[in-house]
Design an enzyme around this catalytic site. Structure first.
Site, mmCIF file in Angstrom:
data_model
loop_
_atom_site.group_PDB
_atom_site.id
_atom_site.type_symbol
_atom_site.label_atom_id
_atom_site.label_comp_id
_atom_site.label_asym_id
_atom_site.label_seq_id
_atom_site.Cartn_x
_atom_site.Cartn_y
_atom_site.Cartn_z
ATOM 1 N N THR A 47 -64.032 -26.771 35.429
ATOM 2 C CA THR A 47 -64.225 -28.159 35.466
ATOM 3 C C THR A 47 -65.996 -28.442 35.539
ATOM 4 O O THR A 47 -66.075 -29.464 34.664
ATOM 5 C CB THR A 47 -63.494 -29.016 36.724
ATOM 6 O OG1 THR A 47 -62.259 -28.705 36.522
ATOM 7 C CG2 THR A 47 -63.460 -30.561 36.518
ATOM 8 N N CYS A 48 -66.557 -27.881 36.327
ATOM 9 C CA CYS A 48 -67.928 -28.077 36.347
ATOM 10 C C CYS A 48 -68.453 -27.835 34.691
ATOM 11 O O CYS A 48 -69.601 -28.686 34.476
ATOM 12 C CB CYS A 48 -68.565 -27.318 37.325
ATOM 13 S SG CYS A 48 -68.087 -27.662 39.127
ATOM 14 N N THR A 49 -68.187 -26.673 34.115
ATOM 15 C CA THR A 49 -68.471 -26.437 32.820
ATOM 16 C C THR A 49 -68.328 -27.791 31.803
ATOM 17 O O THR A 49 -69.076 -28.293 31.177
ATOM 18 C CB THR A 49 -67.896 -25.270 32.364
ATOM 19 O OG1 THR A 49 -68.256 -24.360 33.169
ATOM 20 C CG2 THR A 49 -68.416 -25.197 30.851
ATOM 21 N N ALA A 85 -70.574 -30.910 32.790
ATOM 22 C CA ALA A 85 -71.893 -30.542 32.323
ATOM 23 C C ALA A 85 -71.829 -30.585 30.931
ATOM 24 O O ALA A 85 -72.850 -30.913 30.420
ATOM 25 C CB ALA A 85 -72.506 -29.173 32.976
#
Length: 151
Positions: free
Chosen positions: A45-47, A50
């Protein structure tokens, strides 16, 4: 968790980015700034979040925004994350959680029936005068740039 709110003055933070450069709030005086907090570099999810900001970087900068990503990952992890996806903005390596704590995004989380302390996925939009103009605490990773750009 005592998260900053719309109308609050942004904390005068200072931290190292992925290359070891010192980044301070005062570096952005007179500019709009997006500070997005994410739990961990290179996680799914962070990828997505970002990458969405990276894919929409031109629209965000055209609207006058500078962007900073922040997690508690060390400089090497942040550097690898940035290089892997070619992010055009700095990633702060806030290993002692000073920026994370100053914005109030560290606290109790629940995931798969487990309770633990960690970074909450929250984004702050800071105006040219250092005042928080928007807090996005329900970040939609695939639509994050749109969440920033729309009122």
């Amino acid at each position: 968790m005592n998260t900053l709110k719309q109308g609050d003055k942004a904390p005068n933070f200072e931290a190292f980015d992925e290359q070891g450069n010192t980044v301070k709030l005062s570096d952005f005086k007179g500019r709009k700034l997006v500070v997005f907090f994410y739990p961990k570099a290179n996680t799914p999810t962070c990828t997505v979040e970002a990458c969405n900001l990276s894919d929409n970087y031109k629209s965000l900068t055209d609207a006058g925004y500078a962007i900073l990503g922040v997690s508690a990952d060390n400089q090497k992890k942040q550097s690898n994350f940035k290089k892997k996806f070619n992010f055009p903005y700095p990633l702060l390596a806030d290993v002692d959680r000073e920026v994370i704590e100053a914005f109030g995004v560290w606290g109790e989380k629940k995931f798969m029936g487990r309770t633990y302390d960690g970074i909450h996925r929250i984004t702050f939009v800071i105006d040219e005068n250092g005042i928080i103009s928007k807090v996005i605490d329900n970040v939609k990773a695939k639509e994050h740039a749109d969440q920033i750009l729309t009122d």
